[in-house]
Design a protein around this motif. Structure first.
Motif, PDB file in Angstrom:
ATOM      1  N   GLY A 134       0.794  -1.222   0.000  1.00  0.00           N
ATOM      2  CA  GLY A 134       0.000   0.000   0.000  1.00  0.00           C
ATOM      3  C   GLY A 134       0.828   1.274   0.000  1.00  0.00           C
ATOM      4  N   LEU A 135       2.140   1.139   0.189  1.00  0.00           N
ATOM      5  CA  LEU A 135       3.011   2.310   0.134  1.00  0.00           C
ATOM      6  C   LEU A 135       3.142   2.794  -1.309  1.00  0.00           C
ATOM      7  N   PRO A 136       3.528   4.049  -1.511  1.00  0.00           N
ATOM      8  CA  PRO A 136       3.732   4.545  -2.878  1.00  0.00           C
ATOM      9  C   PRO A 136       4.741   3.675  -3.625  1.00  0.00           C
ATOM     10  N   ASP A 137       4.500   3.468  -4.906  1.00  0.00           N
ATOM     11  CA  ASP A 137       5.367   2.603  -5.717  1.00  0.00           C
ATOM     12  C   ASP A 137       6.820   3.057  -5.736  1.00  0.00           C
ATOM     13  N   ASN A 138       7.076   4.349  -5.546  1.00  0.00           N
ATOM     14  CA  ASN A 138       8.459   4.836  -5.589  1.00  0.00           C
ATOM     15  C   ASN A 138       9.160   4.718  -4.234  1.00  0.00           C
ATOM     16  N   THR A 139       8.520   4.101  -3.239  1.00  0.00           N
ATOM     17  CA  THR A 139       9.157   3.878  -1.942  1.00  0.00           C
ATOM     18  C   THR A 139      10.328   2.931  -2.124  1.00  0.00           C
ATOM     19  N   ARG A 140      11.499   3.352  -1.673  1.00  0.00           N
ATOM     20  CA  ARG A 140      12.700   2.540  -1.854  1.00  0.00           C
ATOM     21  C   ARG A 140      12.783   1.465  -0.775  1.00  0.00           C
ATOM     22  N   VAL A 141      13.261   0.296  -1.176  1.00  0.00           N
ATOM     23  CA  VAL A 141      13.387  -0.858  -0.294  1.00  0.00           C
ATOM     24  C   VAL A 141      14.872  -1.161  -0.095  1.00  0.00           C
ATOM     25  N   PHE A 142      15.306  -1.083   1.152  1.00  0.00           N
ATOM     26  CA  PHE A 142      16.685  -1.413   1.513  1.00  0.00           C
ATOM     27  C   PHE A 142      16.630  -2.612   2.458  1.00  0.00           C
ATOM     28  N   ASN A 159      28.324  -8.847 -11.016  1.00  0.00           N
ATOM     29  CA  ASN A 159      29.584  -9.046 -11.742  1.00  0.00           C
ATOM     30  C   ASN A 159      30.548  -7.879 -11.545  1.00  0.00           C
ATOM     31  N   LYS A 160      30.021  -6.724 -11.167  1.00  0.00           N
ATOM     32  CA  LYS A 160      30.840  -5.545 -10.875  1.00  0.00           C
ATOM     33  C   LYS A 160      31.060  -5.399  -9.361  1.00  0.00           C
ATOM     34  N   ASN A 161      30.689  -6.444  -8.608  1.00  0.00           N
ATOM     35  CA  ASN A 161      30.779  -6.422  -7.143  1.00  0.00           C
ATOM     36  C   ASN A 161      29.959  -5.293  -6.523  1.00  0.00           C
ATOM     37  N   LEU A 162      28.824  -4.980  -7.150  1.00  0.00           N
ATOM     38  CA  LEU A 162      27.914  -3.961  -6.637  1.00  0.00           C
ATOM     39  C   LEU A 162      26.686  -4.639  -6.032  1.00  0.00           C
ATOM     40  N   PRO A 163      26.067  -4.015  -5.057  1.00  0.00           N
ATOM     41  CA  PRO A 163      24.849  -4.589  -4.467  1.00  0.00           C
ATOM     42  C   PRO A 163      23.652  -4.422  -5.396  1.00  0.00           C
ATOM     43  N   THR A 164      22.684  -5.286  -5.232  1.00  0.00           N
ATOM     44  CA  THR A 164      21.435  -5.171  -5.988  1.00  0.00           C
ATOM     45  C   THR A 164      20.429  -4.287  -5.258  1.00  0.00           C
ATOM     46  N   VAL A 165      20.741  -3.911  -4.057  1.00  0.00           N
ATOM     47  CA  VAL A 165      19.903  -3.071  -3.213  1.00  0.00           C
ATOM     48  C   VAL A 165      20.201  -1.615  -3.550  1.00  0.00           C
ATOM     49  N   PRO A 166      19.203  -0.730  -3.646  1.00  0.00           N
ATOM     50  CA  PRO A 166      17.806  -0.896  -3.251  1.00  0.00           C
ATOM     51  C   PRO A 166      16.915  -1.313  -4.413  1.00  0.00           C
ATOM     52  N   SER A 167      15.677  -1.565  -4.057  1.00  0.00           N
ATOM     53  CA  SER A 167      14.599  -1.814  -5.005  1.00  0.00           C
ATOM     54  C   SER A 167      13.521  -0.766  -4.690  1.00  0.00           C
ATOM     55  N   THR A 168      12.367  -0.922  -5.298  1.00  0.00           N
ATOM     56  CA  THR A 168      11.210  -0.080  -4.944  1.00  0.00           C
ATOM     57  C   THR A 168       9.994  -0.978  -4.754  1.00  0.00           C
ATOM     58  N   ILE A 169       9.022  -0.480  -4.063  1.00  0.00           N
ATOM     59  CA  ILE A 169       7.773  -1.221  -3.887  1.00  0.00           C
ATOM     60  C   ILE A 169       7.150  -1.511  -5.248  1.00  0.00           C
ATOM     61  N   GLY A 170       7.166  -0.538  -6.144  1.00  0.00           N
ATOM     62  CA  GLY A 170       6.597  -0.743  -7.476  1.00  0.00           C
ATOM     63  C   GLY A 170       7.283  -1.857  -8.238  1.00  0.00           C
ATOM     64  N   ASP A 171       8.613  -1.915  -8.143  1.00  0.00           N
ATOM     65  CA  ASP A 171       9.349  -2.989  -8.819  1.00  0.00           C
ATOM     66  C   ASP A 171       9.037  -4.342  -8.187  1.00  0.00           C
ATOM     67  N   GLU A 172       8.988  -4.393  -6.864  1.00  0.00           N
ATOM     68  CA  GLU A 172       8.680  -5.653  -6.182  1.00  0.00           C
ATOM     69  C   GLU A 172       7.320  -6.203  -6.611  1.00  0.00           C
ATOM     70  N   LYS A 173       6.375  -5.338  -6.839  1.00  0.00           N
ATOM     71  CA  LYS A 173       5.036  -5.769  -7.278  1.00  0.00           C
ATOM     72  C   LYS A 173       5.082  -6.417  -8.667  1.00  0.00           C
ATOM     73  N   LYS A 174       6.139  -6.155  -9.420  1.00  0.00           N
ATOM     74  CA  LYS A 174       6.269  -6.711 -10.768  1.00  0.00           C
ATOM     75  C   LYS A 174       6.872  -8.109 -10.775  1.00  0.00           C
ATOM     76  N   TYR A 175       7.746  -8.426  -9.805  1.00  0.00           N
ATOM     77  CA  TYR A 175       8.468  -9.705  -9.897  1.00  0.00           C
ATOM     78  C   TYR A 175       8.585 -10.491  -8.600  1.00  0.00           C
ATOM     79  N   ASN A 176       8.193  -9.946  -7.485  1.00  0.00           N
ATOM     80  CA  ASN A 176       8.304 -10.680  -6.222  1.00  0.00           C
ATOM     81  C   ASN A 176       7.085 -11.586  -6.059  1.00  0.00           C
ATOM     82  N   PRO A 177       7.248 -12.899  -6.141  1.00  0.00           N
ATOM     83  CA  PRO A 177       6.073 -13.786  -6.100  1.00  0.00           C
ATOM     84  C   PRO A 177       5.272 -13.671  -4.799  1.00  0.00           C
TER      85      PRO A 177
END
Length: 137
Positions: free
Chosen positions: A42-50, A85-103
């Protein structure tokens, strides 16, 4: 910003990971559904997830197993591989992105329910979390 942080602290530290969720150690599928879908969803889609753990690629492999035709998962896998592959973290994400691929945030979607052989989102949550507990890619 501070109000979102306090709100998230009140849910749980191990609730949401990129493309995944925490195990049900002391909670239930109903509680995880409430936390992930109703509260965080229910949070705004642009809310960042860390999140505090780097489980993204493992979680995406499971997400791909659940939703084989979800193109957002494929895009996220490619992007996550590039970052790692560049030794970078995949974090953060957003709530909107999670709604697209998080089962676990998509338990109301037909393909996820079909995979779990369930028609109820909470039963689907229970089923796919149990399957994830034993999943080996």
């Amino acid at each position: 910003m501070a109000s979102y942080f306090m709100y998230l602290q009140s849910i749980s530290c191990d609730t949401l990971f990129i493309a995944g969720c925490g195990k049900f150690f002391e909670g239930t599928a109903e509680q995880m559904y409430s936390a992930l879908v109703e509260k965080l969803g229910g949070l705004p889609d642009n809310t960042r997830v860390f999140c505090g753990h780097e489980y993204t690629l493992q979680n995406l492999k499971f997400a791909r197993h659940v939703e084989k035709d979800n193109q957002e998962i494929l895009k996220k896998i490619e992007h996550a591989n590039e970052l790692r592959n560049k030794n970078l973290p995949t974090v953060p994400s957003t709530i909107g992105d999670e709604k697209k691929y998080n089962p676990f945030m998509r338990v109301m979607m037909g393909e996820v329910q079909s995979h779990a052989s369930c028609s109820d989102p909470i039963a689907t949550m229970q089923s796919i979390r149990k399957e994830k507990d034993n999943f080996r890619a």
